[in-house]
Design a protein around this motif. Structure first.
Motif, PDB file in Angstrom:
ATOM      1  N   MET A   1     -21.883   1.886  10.613  1.00 31.94           N
ATOM      2  CA  MET A   1     -21.373   2.228  11.945  1.00 31.94           C
ATOM      3  C   MET A   1     -19.892   2.649  11.862  1.00 31.94           C
ATOM      4  SD  MET A   1     -22.073   2.707  15.018  1.00 31.94           S
ATOM      5  CE  MET A   1     -23.648   1.864  15.170  1.00 31.94           C
ATOM      6  N   GLU A   5     -18.136   6.140  13.005  1.00 27.92           N
ATOM      7  CA  GLU A   5     -17.005   6.209  13.918  1.00 27.92           C
ATOM      8  C   GLU A   5     -15.838   6.963  13.285  1.00 27.92           C
ATOM      9  OE1 GLU A   5     -17.890   1.973  16.200  1.00 27.92           O
ATOM     10  OE2 GLU A   5     -16.284   2.139  14.756  1.00 27.92           O
ATOM     11  N   ILE A 260     -27.964   8.975  11.472  1.00 31.36           N
ATOM     12  CA  ILE A 260     -28.373   7.579  11.706  1.00 31.36           C
ATOM     13  C   ILE A 260     -28.850   6.928  10.418  1.00 31.36           C
ATOM     14  CG2 ILE A 260     -30.062   6.108  12.884  1.00 31.36           C
ATOM     15  CD1 ILE A 260     -29.916   8.006  15.255  1.00 31.36           C
ATOM     16  N   ASN A 299     -36.938   0.497  21.558  1.00 32.84           N
ATOM     17  CA  ASN A 299     -35.813   1.008  22.353  1.00 32.84           C
ATOM     18  C   ASN A 299     -35.772   0.380  23.739  1.00 32.84           C
ATOM     19  OD1 ASN A 299     -34.486   2.735  20.569  1.00 32.84           O
ATOM     20  ND2 ASN A 299     -35.891   4.424  20.961  1.00 32.84           N
ATOM     21  N   HIS A 304     -31.074   1.407  22.671  1.00 28.39           N
ATOM     22  CA  HIS A 304     -31.078   2.473  21.672  1.00 28.39           C
ATOM     23  C   HIS A 304     -30.189   2.166  20.472  1.00 28.39           C
ATOM     24  CE1 HIS A 304     -33.488   5.478  23.794  1.00 28.39           C
ATOM     25  NE2 HIS A 304     -32.976   4.970  24.908  1.00 28.39           N
ATOM     26  N   GLN A 305     -29.134   1.387  20.675  1.00 31.75           N
ATOM     27  CA  GLN A 305     -28.273   1.050  19.539  1.00 31.75           C
ATOM     28  C   GLN A 305     -29.033   0.231  18.506  1.00 31.75           C
ATOM     29  OE1 GLN A 305     -24.612  -0.842  20.612  1.00 31.75           O
ATOM     30  NE2 GLN A 305     -23.800  -0.827  18.543  1.00 31.75           N
ATOM     31  N   ILE A 306     -29.782  -0.770  18.981  1.00 32.69           N
ATOM     32  CA  ILE A 306     -30.608  -1.563  18.069  1.00 32.69           C
ATOM     33  C   ILE A 306     -31.746  -0.703  17.533  1.00 32.69           C
ATOM     34  CG2 ILE A 306     -32.056  -3.621  17.855  1.00 32.69           C
ATOM     35  CD1 ILE A 306     -29.067  -4.157  18.201  1.00 32.69           C
ATOM     36  N   ASP A 308     -31.516   2.402  16.772  1.00 25.20           N
ATOM     37  CA  ASP A 308     -30.946   3.152  15.645  1.00 25.20           C
ATOM     38  C   ASP A 308     -30.842   2.283  14.401  1.00 25.20           C
ATOM     39  OD1 ASP A 308     -30.740   5.337  17.267  1.00 25.20           O
ATOM     40  OD2 ASP A 308     -28.574   5.165  17.615  1.00 25.20           O
ATOM     41  N   GLN A 309     -30.477   1.005  14.609  1.00 24.52           N
ATOM     42  CA  GLN A 309     -30.421   0.082  13.462  1.00 24.52           C
ATOM     43  C   GLN A 309     -31.810  -0.098  12.853  1.00 24.52           C
ATOM     44  OE1 GLN A 309     -28.497  -3.622  14.495  1.00 24.52           O
ATOM     45  NE2 GLN A 309     -26.735  -2.590  15.419  1.00 24.52           N
ATOM     46  N   GLN A 366     -31.756  -8.393  16.372  1.00 28.68           N
ATOM     47  CA  GLN A 366     -31.132  -9.325  17.326  1.00 28.68           C
ATOM     48  C   GLN A 366     -31.740 -10.719  17.227  1.00 28.68           C
ATOM     49  OE1 GLN A 366     -31.244  -7.684  21.304  1.00 28.68           O
ATOM     50  NE2 GLN A 366     -29.243  -6.738  21.056  1.00 28.68           N
TER      51      GLN A 366
END
Length: 682
Positions: A1, A5, A260, A299, A304-306, A308-309, A366
């Motif tokens: 990540m 960035e 990604i 999703n 969506h962030q998870i 992508d992970q 998570q």
């Protein structure tokens, strides 16, 4: 990540501090972002430029070339060319252009342009040819390295920048041939030097090693030196472009890399597969299309962030399975494609199994362990006949079959699958014109009171007889539902049934209720009740003469189903639940909405004489219907024994014992000539 960035910061740094002009354009050629160098070159402000397209900046003599190269970049091709732009003050300025496609999520959304001002170089060439002594100051103080070579390729002179670039002093350079600093392709460098000696000017890229062993890339322009009409040597102007090339490489990587997962992307895949097929057309080649099952749920559940992970974890697992002769890419969404060469079918099978087994191990999202499964479709090419599009389409169709039969498995594309898909496509295409071609028809099956033998109703059943032969409802209705064609076909059925009700009414035949099956897709349309109202009013039939049949499966959304049923009831239309006994959802609906008819699935009547438990269940459902003041219809009554068994319970029967479905014309003749008793002999 953190890497992701950081990339925009690297890009902005390159954009802002590059010695060359840089801008980005959308697909229409409109300037979006322009760095300070390019604004300075062109003499316009940023606000002025962002209201322009590149067409307004190009000299008219060069516009056709610029348009041609722009379109090539939009097709995914990096372009290098020279052009002339018009500054705001009207001056013409020569530029060397590098155009690169901007790729976002696998699609080309615009173009990056790197513009190098050639004014200095052009001017240097002209001045040096006119008068060597006059422009000695230019030679010494040029911002680029400038050297003079004799006809043997030895350095005769060099400016301060040349000393800085090579690490050698001028005196050291004068004892060296230029080739001693060339790191690779020295043979080509000598060939280029021969071209200069023959009178040609060249521009090339070379890799050079300096005195300290540092390796870097040079952009070299060289021209012959003429004295008294004879070529006496060469001038060479060199610029260190190592950072620019690295930036170009990074931009190219971004164009061909999924951000990604770090895997090659769709652009890369199409380039790679085309090269593979072109270069090795006769070897065994396989494409595996891998799609993550139910990825949308990840999703929806985690965001969506998870998501992508999860894709990154999935790609890592897939990469661990591929071998040196395999290539894997993410082509979009949750879909991956693997290309493997020189393999046998058993090896491909083993690879597919390895993918599935690896993915069946839980992943941690998570702090939740989640099992992510995949479906794999495989297409093979062992001849030169298949195209890239064929192979991709075939593997995708095989993947869809894997999903259809339960997911978490793999399927090969076969001739049998091809036949099924071809048949499905034939049905779908023909079904689109079925109404217009007048190929649809309705047949009617009577519903008979088992005690009195009176006909109490008719069920309208859809039939289709296209030009290539009759197609059963079990085959074409699922396709109609999948494609959405069922909506227009369903309206046609409702209207046709209403028209037949009106015809029988005008002929003064016995008044019966006609029931029409409605698909889940129709019933989920919130405007369905208003469409029914419009048809009933337009065809001028009594709403109570029409009954809408819905299956238990459409009532999983109990609240929505109850609302629609209530609206239909308010219209005066009757509502029946078809295939009752195969599910449970309708029980929830019946608590709050009055249903007119329960149609008990034919599986309940089969073998009841030999199965006491089934008989008890059938009796319980009949009593439930009676207690709710609902008409009960038993489907699939085919024998006298079944009919006699049902007499005690005073229900309605429908089945081949009374009649198979018949066209309205034949029903009418029997009705008129023979009366009710004739049904038993049809």
């Amino acid at each position: 990540m953190k890497k992701l960035e950081k990339n925009p910061q690297l890009y902005r740094s390159l954009f802002k501090y590059s010695p060359d002009g840089i801008c980005s354009l959308d697909r229409n050629g409109v300037l979006i972002d322009i760095n300070p160098v390019l604004r300075s070159i062109l003499g316009y402000s940023k606000e002025e430029l962002t209201r322009m397209t590149y067409h307004t900046l190009i000299d008219s003599q060069y516009i056709d070339l610029a348009n041609e190269r722009f379109n090539l970049v939009l097709d995914g091709n990096i372009q290098y060319f020279e052009t002339v732009c018009i500054r705001k003050n009207g001056d013409k300025i020569p530029l060397h252009i590098t155009s690169i496609p901007i790729v976002v999520d696998g699609d080309i959304s615009g173009v990056y342009v790197i513009a190098k001002d050639l004014s200095k170089e052009k001017e240097a060439y002209r001045l040096l040819e006119e008068n060597e002594e006059k422009y000695r100051s230019l030679f010494e103080h040029n911002l680029d390295a400038v050297v003079e070579l004799d006809l043997d390729g030895y350095y005769k002179d060099g400016n301060k920048k040349a000393e800085e670039l090579t690490g050698f002093s001028k005196s050291e350079l004068l004892n060296m041939p230029f080739s001693s600093l060339i790191t690779k392709d020295t043979e080509k460098a000598h060939d280029d030097f021969e071209k200069i000696k023959s009178g040609s000017s060249i521009r090339v890229e070379q890799i050079m090693t300096d005195k300290n062993g540092n390796v870097f890339d040079l952009d070299v322009s060289a021209v012959p030196i003429r004295k008294h009409g004879e070529i006496a040597g060469a001038f060479s102007i060199a610029r260190d472009v190592t950072e620019i090339k690295q930036s170009r490489k990074r931009i190219n990587e971004l164009a061909y890399t999924d951000q990604i997962t770090g895997l090659p992307n769709r652009n890369w895949f199409y380039t790679e597969i085309t090269n593979v097929i072109t270069n090795t057309p006769k070897q065994m080649l396989a494409i595996l299309t891998i799609d993550v099952d139910n990825f949308k749920e990840i999703n929806d559940l985690f965001g969506h962030q998870i998501g992508d992970q999860a894709l990154s974890l999935i790609s890592s697992r897939l990469k661990k399975c591929v071998r040196s002769k395999d290539s894997i890419s993410r082509v979009g969404g949750d879909e991956f494609i693997v290309i493997t060469q020189n393999v046998k079918e058993e090896e491909i099978t083993q690879l597919a199994k390895q993918f599935i087994n690896k993915m069946n191990q839980p992943v941690l999202l998570q702090e939740h362990e989640v099992v992510v499964t995949i479906s794999i479709g495989i297409s093979l090419m062992d001849t030169a006949d298949s195209s890239v599009d064929d192979l991709i389409r075939q593997s995708n169709q095989a993947m869809l079959l894997a999903k259809k039969i339960g997911k978490n498995n793999y399927q090969f594309y076969t001739k049998e699958l091809h036949k099924k898909i071809t048949r499905k496509q034939q049905i779908e295409w023909a079904l689109r014109d079925a109404i217009e071609q007048d190929e649809l028809s309705l047949v009617y099956q009577p519903q008979v009171d088992v005690v009195t033998d009176n006909i109490t109703g008719m069920e309208a059943l859809l039939r289709w007889n296209p030009a290539f032969g009759a197609v059963t409802p079990d085959e074409f209705i699922p396709i109609a539902e999948e494609t959405g064609l069922i909506l227009s076909i369903g309206e046609w059925v409702l209207r046709e049934a209403c028209r037949q009700i009106k015809k029988w009414e005008k002929q003064e035949l016995p008044k019966v209720r006609v029931s029409v099956n409605v698909s889940a897709r129709q019933f989920k349309d919130k405007h369905f009740p208003s469409k029914v109202r419009a048809i009933v009013e337009e065809e001028k039939v009594q709403p109570s003469d029409l009954e809408i049949e819905i299956t238990e499966s459409v009532m999983l959304d109990v609240e929505g189903a109850s609302q629609l049923i209530q609206e239909l009831k308010e219209l005066g239309v009757k509502v029946a639940i078809d295939d009752f006994g195969t599910g449970y959802s309708s029980l929830n609906v019946m608590k709050s909405v009055e249903i007119d008819t329960l149609k008990i699935d034919k599986s309940m009547i089969n073998d009841v004489s030999e199965n006491d438990r089934m008989m008890c269940l059938l009796i319980a459902i009949i009593r439930l219907g009676k207690d709710l003041n609902t008409q009960v219809i038993i489907e699939g009554v085919e024998t006298r024994e079944q009919k006699e068994l049902l007499k005690e319970y005073q229900v309605i029967a429908q089945g081949y014992f009374y009649s198979r479905p018949l066209p309205a014309g034949r029903l009418q003749q029997v009705w008129e000539k023979h009366g009710i008793s004739a049904w038993r002999n049809l």
